[in-house]
Design a protein around this motif. Sequence first.
Motif, mmCIF file in Angstrom:
data_model
loop_
_atom_site.group_PDB
_atom_site.id
_atom_site.type_symbol
_atom_site.label_atom_id
_atom_site.label_comp_id
_atom_site.label_asym_id
_atom_site.label_seq_id
_atom_site.Cartn_x
_atom_site.Cartn_y
_atom_site.Cartn_z
ATOM 1 N N TRP A 173 24.594 -5.781 -28.744
ATOM 2 C CA TRP A 173 25.435 -4.707 -28.224
ATOM 3 C C TRP A 173 25.773 -4.988 -26.757
ATOM 4 O O TRP A 173 26.931 -4.883 -26.329
ATOM 5 C CB TRP A 173 24.714 -3.360 -28.426
ATOM 6 N N ARG A 220 30.011 -3.022 -32.448
ATOM 7 C CA ARG A 220 28.564 -2.998 -32.200
ATOM 8 C C ARG A 220 28.204 -1.740 -31.433
ATOM 9 O O ARG A 220 27.150 -1.162 -31.610
ATOM 10 C CB ARG A 220 28.144 -4.209 -31.391
ATOM 11 N N CYS A 253 22.772 -4.509 -35.701
ATOM 12 C CA CYS A 253 23.882 -4.585 -34.767
ATOM 13 C C CYS A 253 24.100 -6.018 -34.331
ATOM 14 O O CYS A 253 23.318 -6.557 -33.551
ATOM 15 C CB CYS A 253 23.525 -3.700 -33.578
#
Length: 586
Positions: free
Chosen positions: A340, A309, A265
Amino acid sequence: MSQATESDVREDGIIESVSGPVVTARDLDARMNDVVYVGSEGLMGEVIEIEGNITTIQVYEETSGVSPGQPVEGTGAPLSVDLGPGMLDAIYDGVQRPLDVLEEKMGSAYLDRGVDAPGIDLEKTWEFNPEVEEGDSVEPGDIVGIVPETPSIDHKVMVPPNSDGGEVTSVESGNYTVEETVVELDSGEEIQMRQEWPVRQQRPSVEKETPTEPLISGQRVLDGLFPIAKGGTAAIPGPFGSGKTVTQHQLAKWADADIVVYVGCGERGNEMTEVIEDFPELEDPITGNALMDRTCLIANTSNMPVAARESCVYTGITIAEYFRDMGYDVALMADSTSRWAEAMREISSRLEEMPGEEGYPAYLSARLSEFYERAGYFQNINDTEGSVSVIGAVSPPGGDFSEPVTQNTLRIVKTFWALDADLAERRHFPSINWNESYSLYREQLDPWFVENVRDDWPETRQWAIDTLDEEAELQEIVQLVGKDALPEDQQLTLEIARYLREAWLQQNAFHPTDTYCEPEKTYRIMDAIKTYNDAAFEALDAGVPVEEITDIDAAPRLNRIGVQEDYNEYIDELEDDITSQLRELY
Ligand code: ADP
Protein backbone atom coordinates in the motif's frame (compact mmCIF):
# COMPACT_ATOMS: atom_id res chain seq x y z
CA MET A 1 -18.77 -0.99 -3.61
CA SER A 2 -21.93 0.87 -4.20
CA GLN A 3 -22.96 2.41 -7.41
CA ALA A 4 -23.56 6.06 -6.91
CA THR A 5 -27.27 5.64 -6.49
CA GLU A 6 -28.03 9.05 -5.07
CA SER A 7 -26.02 10.90 -7.66
CA ASP A 8 -27.00 14.37 -8.63
CA VAL A 9 -26.89 15.26 -12.25
CA ARG A 10 -23.37 16.58 -12.68
CA GLU A 11 -21.33 18.10 -15.41
CA ASP A 12 -19.02 15.69 -17.15
CA GLY A 13 -15.37 16.61 -17.27
CA ILE A 14 -12.86 16.05 -20.04
CA ILE A 15 -9.62 14.12 -19.54
CA GLU A 16 -6.53 16.30 -19.81
CA SER A 17 -3.75 13.85 -19.10
CA VAL A 18 -3.18 10.21 -18.17
CA SER A 19 -0.16 9.01 -16.23
CA GLY A 20 -0.60 5.39 -15.18
CA PRO A 21 -3.31 5.34 -12.53
CA VAL A 22 -3.37 9.13 -12.26
CA VAL A 23 -5.72 11.02 -14.54
CA THR A 24 -6.44 14.74 -14.60
CA ALA A 25 -9.66 16.17 -15.91
CA ARG A 26 -10.86 19.68 -16.58
CA ASP A 27 -14.26 21.19 -15.86
CA LEU A 28 -15.40 18.32 -13.66
CA ASP A 29 -17.92 19.24 -11.02
CA ALA A 30 -16.72 17.08 -8.13
CA ARG A 31 -15.55 17.24 -4.54
CA MET A 32 -12.51 15.66 -2.84
CA ASN A 33 -12.83 11.88 -2.52
CA ASP A 34 -15.83 11.68 -4.84
CA VAL A 35 -16.12 8.62 -6.98
CA VAL A 36 -15.95 9.34 -10.68
CA TYR A 37 -16.19 7.20 -13.80
CA VAL A 38 -13.26 7.72 -16.11
CA GLY A 39 -13.01 7.39 -19.87
CA SER A 40 -15.33 5.76 -22.36
CA GLU A 41 -15.27 2.52 -20.38
CA GLY A 42 -16.32 4.24 -17.16
CA LEU A 43 -13.43 3.04 -14.98
CA MET A 44 -13.84 3.69 -11.30
CA GLY A 45 -11.67 6.39 -9.77
CA GLU A 46 -11.53 8.73 -6.80
CA VAL A 47 -10.82 12.45 -6.69
CA ILE A 48 -7.59 13.07 -4.82
CA GLU A 49 -6.81 16.69 -5.65
CA ILE A 50 -8.68 19.73 -6.96
CA GLU A 51 -6.90 22.84 -8.19
CA GLY A 52 -8.93 25.43 -9.97
CA ASN A 53 -10.84 23.63 -12.65
CA ILE A 54 -8.35 20.74 -12.80
CA THR A 55 -9.32 17.63 -10.90
CA THR A 56 -6.83 14.84 -10.21
CA ILE A 57 -8.17 11.33 -10.00
CA GLN A 58 -6.63 8.03 -8.96
CA VAL A 59 -8.13 5.28 -11.01
CA TYR A 60 -8.79 1.90 -9.46
CA GLU A 61 -8.60 0.03 -12.73
CA GLU A 62 -6.01 -0.46 -15.43
CA THR A 63 -5.95 2.75 -17.52
CA SER A 64 -4.58 1.57 -20.87
CA GLY A 65 -6.77 2.96 -23.64
CA VAL A 66 -7.85 5.92 -21.57
CA SER A 67 -6.80 9.10 -23.35
CA PRO A 68 -7.17 12.89 -23.28
CA GLY A 69 -10.46 14.10 -24.59
CA GLN A 70 -12.49 11.22 -23.16
CA PRO A 71 -15.20 12.06 -20.61
CA VAL A 72 -15.16 11.81 -16.83
CA GLU A 73 -18.44 11.49 -15.08
CA GLY A 74 -18.89 12.59 -11.48
CA THR A 75 -21.19 10.72 -9.11
CA GLY A 76 -21.42 13.25 -6.32
CA ALA A 77 -20.79 10.50 -3.79
CA PRO A 78 -17.65 9.54 -1.90
CA LEU A 79 -16.09 6.10 -2.20
CA SER A 80 -18.39 3.96 -0.10
CA VAL A 81 -18.93 0.34 0.81
CA ASP A 82 -22.16 -1.58 0.82
CA LEU A 83 -22.78 -2.99 4.26
CA GLY A 84 -25.33 -5.67 5.06
CA PRO A 85 -25.82 -9.41 5.12
CA GLY A 86 -23.81 -11.25 2.50
CA MET A 87 -20.32 -9.93 3.25
CA LEU A 88 -19.20 -12.96 5.17
CA ASP A 89 -17.99 -15.77 3.01
CA ALA A 90 -17.40 -13.20 0.25
CA ILE A 91 -14.17 -12.60 -1.64
CA TYR A 92 -13.87 -9.03 -2.91
CA ASP A 93 -11.47 -7.09 -5.03
CA GLY A 94 -10.09 -3.76 -3.81
CA VAL A 95 -13.28 -1.84 -4.54
CA GLN A 96 -15.64 -4.39 -2.99
CA ARG A 97 -16.65 -6.12 -6.18
CA PRO A 98 -17.27 -9.80 -5.47
CA LEU A 99 -14.69 -11.80 -7.41
CA ASP A 100 -17.12 -14.58 -8.27
CA VAL A 101 -19.55 -12.10 -9.80
CA LEU A 102 -16.74 -10.48 -11.77
CA GLU A 103 -15.60 -13.84 -12.97
CA GLU A 104 -19.08 -14.62 -14.19
CA LYS A 105 -19.37 -11.30 -15.97
CA MET A 106 -15.87 -11.16 -17.38
CA GLY A 107 -14.71 -14.74 -17.55
CA SER A 108 -11.74 -13.82 -15.40
CA ALA A 109 -11.37 -12.15 -12.06
CA TYR A 110 -8.36 -10.24 -13.27
CA LEU A 111 -9.76 -8.59 -16.37
CA ASP A 112 -12.20 -6.44 -14.62
CA ARG A 113 -12.41 -3.06 -16.25
CA GLY A 114 -15.44 -0.89 -16.13
CA VAL A 115 -17.57 -3.56 -14.52
CA ASP A 116 -19.67 -2.53 -11.61
CA ALA A 117 -21.03 -5.04 -9.17
CA PRO A 118 -22.75 -4.37 -5.87
CA GLY A 119 -20.81 -5.44 -2.79
CA ILE A 120 -23.71 -7.47 -1.50
CA ASP A 121 -26.20 -9.54 -3.40
CA LEU A 122 -29.26 -7.40 -4.09
CA GLU A 123 -31.51 -10.27 -5.07
CA LYS A 124 -30.89 -12.78 -2.32
CA THR A 125 -33.48 -12.85 0.48
CA TRP A 126 -32.58 -13.10 4.13
CA GLU A 127 -34.63 -14.14 7.12
CA PHE A 128 -35.23 -11.02 9.19
CA ASN A 129 -36.17 -11.48 12.84
CA PRO A 130 -37.22 -8.20 14.43
CA GLU A 131 -35.76 -7.08 17.74
CA VAL A 132 -38.12 -4.12 18.01
CA GLU A 133 -41.89 -3.70 18.00
CA GLU A 134 -44.24 -1.08 16.71
CA GLY A 135 -44.21 1.85 19.11
CA ASP A 136 -40.58 1.34 20.19
CA SER A 137 -38.39 4.32 19.70
CA VAL A 138 -35.05 3.72 18.08
CA GLU A 139 -31.90 5.77 17.76
CA PRO A 140 -28.98 5.66 15.35
CA GLY A 141 -27.04 2.43 15.73
CA ASP A 142 -29.84 0.54 17.48
CA ILE A 143 -30.27 -3.08 16.53
CA VAL A 144 -33.69 -3.56 14.96
CA GLY A 145 -33.40 -7.16 13.88
CA ILE A 146 -31.26 -10.23 13.50
CA VAL A 147 -30.47 -12.13 10.32
CA PRO A 148 -28.85 -15.57 10.67
CA GLU A 149 -26.24 -14.77 8.06
CA THR A 150 -24.04 -17.84 8.33
CA PRO A 151 -24.10 -20.83 10.67
CA SER A 152 -21.50 -18.99 12.78
CA ILE A 153 -22.67 -15.38 12.77
CA ASP A 154 -25.90 -13.53 13.39
CA HIS A 155 -26.00 -10.32 11.44
CA LYS A 156 -27.44 -7.46 13.47
CA VAL A 157 -29.46 -5.06 11.37
CA MET A 158 -28.85 -1.56 12.72
CA VAL A 159 -30.40 1.86 12.31
CA PRO A 160 -27.81 3.70 10.15
CA PRO A 161 -25.58 6.06 12.15
CA ASN A 162 -26.70 9.05 10.09
CA SER A 163 -30.42 8.38 10.62
CA ASP A 164 -32.52 10.63 12.87
CA GLY A 165 -34.18 7.69 14.58
CA GLY A 166 -37.81 7.79 15.65
CA GLU A 167 -40.73 5.62 16.58
CA VAL A 168 -41.24 2.28 14.83
CA THR A 169 -44.52 2.33 12.90
CA SER A 170 -44.12 -0.91 11.02
CA VAL A 171 -41.94 -3.97 11.36
CA GLU A 172 -42.56 -7.57 10.43
CA SER A 173 -40.50 -10.72 10.38
CA GLY A 174 -40.05 -12.38 7.04
CA ASN A 175 -37.72 -12.86 4.13
CA TYR A 176 -36.43 -9.71 2.53
CA THR A 177 -33.81 -8.61 0.07
CA VAL A 178 -31.27 -6.13 1.38
CA GLU A 179 -33.01 -3.28 -0.40
CA GLU A 180 -36.52 -3.96 0.89
CA THR A 181 -37.75 -1.98 3.85
CA VAL A 182 -37.77 -3.94 7.09
CA VAL A 183 -38.63 -1.15 9.52
CA GLU A 184 -40.58 2.08 9.02
CA LEU A 185 -40.29 5.03 11.37
CA ASP A 186 -42.82 7.75 12.18
CA SER A 187 -40.52 10.25 10.52
CA GLY A 188 -41.23 8.47 7.27
CA GLU A 189 -37.74 7.00 7.22
CA GLU A 190 -37.49 3.47 5.91
CA ILE A 191 -34.75 1.18 7.12
CA GLN A 192 -33.27 -1.52 4.91
CA MET A 193 -30.70 -4.16 5.71
CA ARG A 194 -28.23 -2.47 3.40
CA GLN A 195 -26.30 0.61 4.45
CA GLU A 196 -23.62 2.57 2.70
CA TRP A 197 -20.65 4.11 4.41
CA PRO A 198 -17.82 6.26 3.01
CA VAL A 199 -14.62 4.27 3.46
CA ARG A 200 -12.42 7.15 4.52
CA GLN A 201 -14.65 8.13 7.38
CA GLN A 202 -14.42 6.27 10.66
CA ARG A 203 -17.82 5.00 11.82
CA PRO A 204 -18.97 6.86 14.91
CA SER A 205 -18.72 5.50 18.43
CA VAL A 206 -19.33 6.80 21.93
CA GLU A 207 -15.75 6.35 22.99
CA LYS A 208 -12.59 4.39 22.54
CA GLU A 209 -11.74 2.54 25.73
CA THR A 210 -8.42 1.29 27.02
CA PRO A 211 -8.23 -2.35 25.93
CA THR A 212 -7.99 -4.74 28.86
CA GLU A 213 -8.67 -8.11 27.27
CA PRO A 214 -6.17 -10.07 25.23
CA LEU A 215 -6.97 -11.37 21.78
CA ILE A 216 -6.05 -14.94 22.61
CA SER A 217 -4.28 -16.58 19.70
CA GLY A 218 -3.60 -20.00 21.17
CA GLN A 219 0.04 -19.52 20.22
CA ARG A 220 2.26 -19.65 23.29
CA VAL A 221 4.88 -17.19 22.10
CA LEU A 222 2.19 -14.60 21.40
CA ASP A 223 -0.13 -15.08 24.36
CA GLY A 224 2.75 -15.76 26.74
CA LEU A 225 5.28 -13.15 25.72
CA PHE A 226 3.83 -10.71 23.18
CA PRO A 227 0.07 -10.50 23.62
CA ILE A 228 -2.10 -8.21 21.56
CA ALA A 229 -5.20 -6.68 23.11
CA LYS A 230 -8.66 -6.93 21.65
CA GLY A 231 -8.72 -3.61 19.86
CA GLY A 232 -4.95 -3.52 19.66
CA THR A 233 -2.51 -3.09 16.81
CA ALA A 234 0.34 -5.33 15.75
CA ALA A 235 2.85 -5.47 12.94
CA ILE A 236 4.42 -8.57 11.56
CA PRO A 237 7.23 -8.48 9.02
CA GLY A 238 7.29 -11.33 6.58
CA PRO A 239 10.60 -12.19 5.05
CA PHE A 240 10.07 -14.95 2.51
CA GLY A 241 9.93 -18.46 3.95
CA SER A 242 9.76 -17.25 7.54
CA GLY A 243 6.39 -18.78 8.27
CA LYS A 244 4.23 -15.76 7.63
CA THR A 245 1.47 -17.69 5.90
CA VAL A 246 1.25 -20.33 8.59
CA THR A 247 1.23 -17.66 11.31
CA GLN A 248 -1.57 -15.79 9.57
CA HIS A 249 -3.61 -18.93 9.10
CA GLN A 250 -3.12 -19.77 12.75
CA LEU A 251 -4.34 -16.33 13.76
CA ALA A 252 -7.33 -16.48 11.42
CA LYS A 253 -8.24 -19.90 12.75
CA TRP A 254 -7.60 -19.57 16.43
CA ALA A 255 -7.67 -15.91 17.51
CA ASP A 256 -10.75 -15.46 19.65
CA ALA A 257 -12.24 -12.86 17.33
CA ASP A 258 -15.81 -13.29 16.16
CA ILE A 259 -15.06 -12.00 12.68
CA VAL A 260 -11.90 -12.02 10.58
CA VAL A 261 -11.40 -9.51 7.78
CA TYR A 262 -8.42 -10.45 5.64
CA VAL A 263 -7.08 -7.78 3.33
CA GLY A 264 -4.62 -9.10 0.78
CA CYS A 265 -3.03 -5.98 -0.53
CA GLY A 266 -0.65 -6.00 -3.46
CA GLU A 267 0.97 -9.31 -2.65
CA ARG A 268 2.10 -11.53 -5.47
CA GLY A 269 -0.78 -13.16 -7.29
CA ASN A 270 0.19 -16.68 -6.29
CA GLU A 271 0.33 -15.78 -2.61
CA MET A 272 -3.12 -14.29 -2.74
CA THR A 273 -4.39 -17.22 -4.78
CA GLU A 274 -3.08 -19.41 -2.00
CA VAL A 275 -5.17 -17.46 0.49
CA ILE A 276 -8.22 -17.51 -1.77
CA GLU A 277 -7.86 -21.23 -2.26
CA ASP A 278 -6.82 -22.10 1.28
CA PHE A 279 -9.27 -20.10 3.35
CA PRO A 280 -12.46 -21.59 1.94
CA GLU A 281 -11.06 -25.03 2.79
CA LEU A 282 -10.29 -24.19 6.38
CA GLU A 283 -12.54 -25.28 9.17
CA ASP A 284 -13.33 -23.07 12.11
CA PRO A 285 -11.93 -25.28 14.85
CA ILE A 286 -14.19 -23.74 17.46
CA THR A 287 -17.57 -24.22 15.78
CA GLY A 288 -16.68 -26.89 13.22
CA ASN A 289 -18.24 -24.68 10.54
CA ALA A 290 -16.35 -23.33 7.59
CA LEU A 291 -13.88 -20.63 8.59
CA MET A 292 -15.29 -18.46 5.80
CA ASP A 293 -18.56 -18.29 7.73
CA ARG A 294 -16.93 -15.65 9.88
CA THR A 295 -14.44 -14.31 7.37
CA CYS A 296 -14.46 -11.67 4.68
CA LEU A 297 -11.61 -11.67 2.18
CA ILE A 298 -10.49 -8.67 0.18
CA ALA A 299 -8.00 -9.55 -2.48
CA ASN A 300 -5.97 -7.05 -4.40
CA THR A 301 -3.05 -8.79 -5.98
CA SER A 302 0.11 -7.23 -7.36
CA ASN A 303 -1.21 -7.52 -10.92
CA MET A 304 -4.23 -5.40 -10.06
CA PRO A 305 -3.92 -1.61 -10.34
CA VAL A 306 -1.85 -0.03 -7.58
CA ALA A 307 -4.35 2.64 -6.59
CA ALA A 308 -6.82 -0.04 -5.54
CA ARG A 309 -4.39 -1.09 -2.83
CA GLU A 310 -5.44 1.97 -0.94
CA SER A 311 -9.13 1.37 -1.43
CA CYS A 312 -8.85 -2.24 -0.30
CA VAL A 313 -7.29 -1.22 2.99
CA TYR A 314 -10.05 1.32 3.64
CA THR A 315 -12.78 -1.05 2.47
CA GLY A 316 -11.48 -3.68 4.89
CA ILE A 317 -11.36 -1.41 7.91
CA THR A 318 -14.85 -0.05 7.21
CA ILE A 319 -16.30 -3.56 7.02
CA ALA A 320 -14.49 -4.36 10.27
CA GLU A 321 -16.01 -1.31 11.96
CA TYR A 322 -19.47 -2.27 10.80
CA PHE A 323 -19.21 -5.66 12.54
CA ARG A 324 -17.70 -3.94 15.55
CA ASP A 325 -20.86 -1.84 15.72
CA MET A 326 -22.85 -5.06 16.15
CA GLY A 327 -20.84 -5.78 19.29
CA TYR A 328 -18.41 -8.21 17.73
CA ASP A 329 -14.68 -8.54 18.18
CA VAL A 330 -13.13 -8.24 14.76
CA ALA A 331 -9.58 -9.05 13.72
CA LEU A 332 -8.37 -7.37 10.57
CA MET A 333 -5.26 -8.65 8.90
CA ALA A 334 -3.65 -6.55 6.22
CA ASP A 335 -1.00 -8.17 4.06
CA SER A 336 0.97 -6.19 3.20
CA THR A 337 0.86 -2.55 4.24
CA SER A 338 4.22 -2.08 2.50
CA ARG A 339 2.55 -2.65 -0.87
CA TRP A 340 0.00 0.00 0.00
CA ALA A 341 2.81 2.38 0.92
CA GLU A 342 4.47 1.63 -2.43
CA ALA A 343 1.22 2.57 -4.15
CA MET A 344 1.23 5.89 -2.25
CA ARG A 345 4.78 6.42 -3.44
CA GLU A 346 3.86 5.77 -7.02
CA ILE A 347 0.83 8.04 -6.99
CA SER A 348 2.77 10.74 -5.18
CA SER A 349 5.58 10.68 -7.70
CA ARG A 350 3.13 10.93 -10.57
CA LEU A 351 1.63 13.94 -8.83
CA GLU A 352 5.17 15.32 -8.69
CA GLU A 353 4.89 15.89 -4.98
CA MET A 354 8.01 16.61 -2.96
CA PRO A 355 9.29 13.18 -1.96
CA GLY A 356 10.15 12.32 1.63
CA GLU A 357 12.37 9.52 2.84
CA GLU A 358 13.24 6.97 0.12
CA GLY A 359 10.73 8.56 -2.21
CA TYR A 360 7.72 7.88 0.01
CA PRO A 361 5.40 10.86 0.37
CA ALA A 362 5.71 13.02 3.46
CA TYR A 363 2.19 11.98 4.49
CA LEU A 364 3.11 8.28 4.65
CA SER A 365 3.21 8.28 8.41
CA ALA A 366 -0.05 10.25 8.71
CA ARG A 367 -1.86 7.82 6.40
CA LEU A 368 -0.57 4.78 8.25
CA SER A 369 -1.54 6.16 11.60
CA GLU A 370 -4.97 7.19 10.33
CA PHE A 371 -5.49 3.56 9.37
CA TYR A 372 -4.24 2.01 12.60
CA GLU A 373 -6.16 4.65 14.60
CA ARG A 374 -9.35 2.98 13.50
CA ALA A 375 -8.43 -0.03 15.61
CA GLY A 376 -9.62 -0.03 19.17
CA TYR A 377 -11.97 -1.28 21.81
CA PHE A 378 -15.10 0.81 21.49
CA GLN A 379 -18.26 1.63 23.26
CA ASN A 380 -20.60 1.71 20.30
CA ILE A 381 -23.43 4.16 19.75
CA ASN A 382 -25.94 1.39 20.50
CA ASP A 383 -24.22 0.75 23.85
CA THR A 384 -22.74 -2.55 22.79
CA GLU A 385 -18.99 -2.98 23.04
CA GLY A 386 -16.93 -4.19 20.15
CA SER A 387 -13.38 -4.16 18.97
CA VAL A 388 -11.28 -3.98 15.86
CA SER A 389 -7.80 -5.41 16.21
CA VAL A 390 -5.45 -4.69 13.34
CA ILE A 391 -2.55 -6.92 12.43
CA GLY A 392 -0.57 -5.43 9.59
CA ALA A 393 2.14 -7.28 7.73
CA VAL A 394 5.11 -5.27 6.53
CA SER A 395 7.53 -6.52 3.89
CA PRO A 396 10.80 -4.66 4.37
CA PRO A 397 12.98 -5.19 1.30
CA GLY A 398 15.89 -7.42 2.24
CA GLY A 399 14.48 -7.77 5.76
CA ASP A 400 15.90 -4.36 6.64
CA PHE A 401 13.73 -2.96 9.43
CA SER A 402 15.27 0.50 9.18
CA GLU A 403 13.35 1.34 6.00
CA PRO A 404 10.60 3.99 6.28
CA VAL A 405 7.46 1.82 6.14
CA THR A 406 8.63 -0.51 8.91
CA GLN A 407 9.93 2.39 10.99
CA ASN A 408 6.75 4.43 10.64
CA THR A 409 4.63 1.38 11.40
CA LEU A 410 6.63 0.56 14.49
CA ARG A 411 6.04 4.06 15.77
CA ILE A 412 2.31 3.46 15.62
CA VAL A 413 1.63 -0.17 16.52
CA LYS A 414 1.96 -1.47 20.02
CA THR A 415 2.93 -5.03 19.25
CA PHE A 416 5.69 -6.26 17.02
CA TRP A 417 6.05 -9.91 16.12
CA ALA A 418 9.44 -10.22 14.51
CA LEU A 419 9.30 -13.21 12.20
CA ASP A 420 12.83 -14.36 11.67
CA ALA A 421 14.10 -16.23 8.64
CA ASP A 422 17.07 -17.64 10.60
CA LEU A 423 14.80 -19.24 13.16
CA ALA A 424 12.68 -20.70 10.37
CA GLU A 425 15.81 -22.12 8.80
CA ARG A 426 16.63 -23.78 12.11
CA ARG A 427 13.06 -25.14 12.08
CA HIS A 428 12.14 -23.15 15.18
CA PHE A 429 8.41 -22.48 14.64
CA PRO A 430 6.59 -20.18 15.03
CA SER A 431 9.73 -18.31 14.05
CA ILE A 432 9.01 -15.25 16.14
CA ASN A 433 12.21 -13.78 17.47
CA TRP A 434 11.75 -13.34 21.22
CA ASN A 435 14.63 -10.89 21.52
CA GLU A 436 13.35 -8.46 18.91
CA SER A 437 9.59 -8.72 19.38
CA TYR A 438 7.67 -6.66 21.88
CA SER A 439 4.20 -5.92 23.18
CA LEU A 440 3.31 -2.69 24.92
CA TYR A 441 0.06 -4.32 26.09
CA ARG A 442 1.81 -6.76 28.37
CA GLU A 443 1.34 -4.92 31.67
CA GLN A 444 -2.08 -3.63 30.70
CA LEU A 445 -3.31 -7.17 30.09
CA ASP A 446 -1.75 -8.66 33.21
CA PRO A 447 -4.87 -8.18 35.35
CA TRP A 448 -6.81 -10.27 32.84
CA PHE A 449 -4.27 -13.09 32.98
CA VAL A 450 -4.14 -12.87 36.77
CA GLU A 451 -7.89 -13.08 37.02
CA ASN A 452 -8.51 -15.63 34.28
CA VAL A 453 -5.42 -17.81 34.39
CA ARG A 454 -3.11 -17.62 37.41
CA ASP A 455 -2.19 -15.12 40.12
CA ASP A 456 1.49 -15.42 39.38
CA TRP A 457 1.24 -15.18 35.58
CA PRO A 458 3.22 -11.89 35.50
CA GLU A 459 6.00 -13.13 37.78
CA THR A 460 6.36 -16.46 36.03
CA ARG A 461 6.46 -14.76 32.65
CA GLN A 462 9.06 -12.31 33.94
CA TRP A 463 11.17 -15.23 35.06
CA ALA A 464 10.93 -16.71 31.55
CA ILE A 465 11.87 -13.39 29.96
CA ASP A 466 14.86 -12.96 32.29
CA THR A 467 16.04 -16.48 31.57
CA LEU A 468 15.80 -15.97 27.81
CA ASP A 469 17.59 -12.62 28.09
CA GLU A 470 20.35 -14.19 30.09
CA GLU A 471 20.65 -16.94 27.50
CA ALA A 472 21.09 -14.35 24.75
CA GLU A 473 23.94 -12.76 26.67
CA LEU A 474 25.56 -16.06 27.53
CA GLN A 475 25.36 -17.23 23.92
CA GLU A 476 27.73 -14.45 22.97
CA ILE A 477 30.30 -15.72 25.43
CA VAL A 478 29.72 -19.32 24.38
CA GLN A 479 30.51 -18.40 20.80
CA LEU A 480 33.88 -17.10 21.92
CA VAL A 481 34.99 -19.62 24.50
CA GLY A 482 32.63 -22.59 24.31
CA LYS A 483 29.99 -23.76 26.74
CA ASP A 484 32.32 -25.74 28.98
CA ALA A 485 34.22 -22.63 29.96
CA LEU A 486 31.12 -21.22 31.66
CA PRO A 487 30.54 -21.60 35.38
CA GLU A 488 28.10 -24.38 36.27
CA ASP A 489 25.19 -22.11 37.20
CA GLN A 490 25.37 -20.45 33.79
CA GLN A 491 25.52 -23.80 32.07
CA LEU A 492 22.37 -24.72 33.92
CA THR A 493 20.67 -21.49 32.85
CA LEU A 494 21.44 -22.34 29.23
CA GLU A 495 19.83 -25.73 29.67
CA ILE A 496 16.68 -24.23 31.22
CA ALA A 497 16.49 -21.63 28.45
CA ARG A 498 16.75 -24.40 25.90
CA TYR A 499 13.61 -25.98 27.38
CA LEU A 500 11.86 -22.61 27.29
CA ARG A 501 12.61 -22.42 23.61
CA GLU A 502 11.90 -26.01 22.69
CA ALA A 503 9.05 -26.91 25.00
CA TRP A 504 7.37 -23.55 25.37
CA LEU A 505 8.10 -21.15 22.49
CA GLN A 506 8.12 -23.76 19.77
CA GLN A 507 4.73 -24.96 18.73
CA ASN A 508 3.75 -27.19 15.87
CA ALA A 509 0.91 -25.71 13.84
CA PHE A 510 0.35 -29.05 12.15
CA HIS A 511 -0.08 -31.19 15.27
CA PRO A 512 -3.78 -31.65 16.09
CA THR A 513 -3.26 -30.88 19.80
CA ASP A 514 -0.26 -28.60 19.78
CA THR A 515 -1.74 -26.31 17.12
CA TYR A 516 -3.80 -24.51 19.77
CA CYS A 517 -2.65 -23.90 23.32
CA GLU A 518 -5.07 -22.41 25.78
CA PRO A 519 -3.68 -19.81 28.21
CA GLU A 520 -3.86 -22.27 31.13
CA LYS A 521 -1.65 -24.70 29.24
CA THR A 522 0.71 -21.89 28.21
CA TYR A 523 1.08 -21.10 31.89
CA ARG A 524 1.52 -24.68 32.98
CA ILE A 525 4.28 -25.47 30.50
CA MET A 526 6.18 -22.35 31.52
CA ASP A 527 5.62 -23.19 35.18
CA ALA A 528 6.76 -26.80 34.74
CA ILE A 529 10.05 -25.54 33.33
CA LYS A 530 10.33 -23.17 36.27
CA THR A 531 9.74 -26.06 38.65
CA TYR A 532 12.65 -27.87 37.00
CA ASN A 533 14.70 -24.65 37.23
CA ASP A 534 14.06 -24.15 40.93
CA ALA A 535 14.73 -27.77 41.87
CA ALA A 536 17.80 -27.90 39.63
CA PHE A 537 19.37 -24.83 41.24
CA GLU A 538 18.72 -26.30 44.67
CA ALA A 539 20.55 -29.44 43.61
CA LEU A 540 23.41 -27.36 42.23
CA ASP A 541 23.66 -25.46 45.52
CA ALA A 542 23.82 -28.79 47.30
CA GLY A 543 26.90 -29.64 45.28
CA VAL A 544 25.47 -31.87 42.53
CA PRO A 545 27.48 -31.51 39.27
CA VAL A 546 25.58 -29.80 36.48
CA GLU A 547 25.85 -32.78 34.08
CA GLU A 548 24.02 -34.99 36.55
CA ILE A 549 21.25 -32.42 36.94
CA THR A 550 20.71 -31.99 33.23
CA ASP A 551 20.93 -35.75 32.65
CA ILE A 552 17.87 -36.78 34.64
CA ASP A 553 15.59 -38.72 32.35
CA ALA A 554 12.42 -36.86 33.36
CA ALA A 555 13.64 -33.53 31.94
CA PRO A 556 13.31 -34.28 28.20
CA ARG A 557 9.66 -35.14 28.81
CA LEU A 558 9.10 -31.36 29.11
CA ASN A 559 9.36 -31.21 25.32
CA ARG A 560 6.31 -33.39 24.93
CA ILE A 561 3.82 -31.41 27.00
CA GLY A 562 2.66 -29.45 23.96
CA VAL A 563 1.24 -32.51 22.27
CA GLN A 564 -0.55 -33.81 25.39
CA GLU A 565 -4.27 -33.42 25.43
CA ASP A 566 -4.55 -34.30 29.14
CA TYR A 567 -1.74 -31.99 29.97
CA ASN A 568 -2.64 -31.38 33.61
CA GLU A 569 -2.20 -34.99 34.58
CA TYR A 570 0.95 -35.28 32.48
CA ILE A 571 2.51 -32.18 34.04
CA ASP A 572 1.60 -33.16 37.62
CA GLU A 573 3.35 -36.47 37.16
CA LEU A 574 6.30 -34.93 35.36
CA GLU A 575 6.88 -32.31 38.06
CA ASP A 576 6.85 -35.03 40.72
CA ASP A 577 9.34 -37.11 38.74
CA ILE A 578 11.64 -34.15 38.14
CA THR A 579 11.76 -33.16 41.78
CA SER A 580 12.20 -36.70 43.05
CA GLN A 581 14.89 -37.58 40.50
CA LEU A 582 16.84 -34.44 41.42
CA ARG A 583 16.34 -35.10 45.11
CA GLU A 584 17.91 -38.55 44.69
CA LEU A 585 21.15 -36.92 43.56
CA TYR A 586 22.01 -35.51 46.97
P1 ADP B 1 6.13 -17.86 4.21
O1 ADP B 1 4.69 -17.60 4.02
O2 ADP B 1 6.78 -16.90 5.15
O3 ADP B 1 6.90 -18.00 2.95
P2 ADP B 1 5.18 -20.35 5.33
O4 ADP B 1 4.25 -19.79 6.31
O5 ADP B 1 4.59 -20.94 4.11
O6 ADP B 1 6.29 -19.28 4.93
O7 ADP B 1 6.07 -21.41 6.10
C1 ADP B 1 7.07 -22.18 5.43
C2 ADP B 1 7.11 -23.56 6.07
O8 ADP B 1 7.55 -23.47 7.41
C3 ADP B 1 5.77 -24.26 6.16
O9 ADP B 1 5.46 -24.98 5.03
C4 ADP B 1 5.96 -25.19 7.35
O10 ADP B 1 6.61 -26.36 6.98
C5 ADP B 1 6.90 -24.43 8.23
N1 ADP B 1 6.18 -23.75 9.34
C6 ADP B 1 5.91 -22.45 9.44
N2 ADP B 1 5.27 -22.16 10.60
C7 ADP B 1 5.11 -23.31 11.25
C8 ADP B 1 4.54 -23.68 12.51
N3 ADP B 1 3.98 -22.78 13.35
N4 ADP B 1 4.56 -24.97 12.84
C9 ADP B 1 5.13 -25.88 12.03
N5 ADP B 1 5.69 -25.61 10.85
C10 ADP B 1 5.70 -24.35 10.45
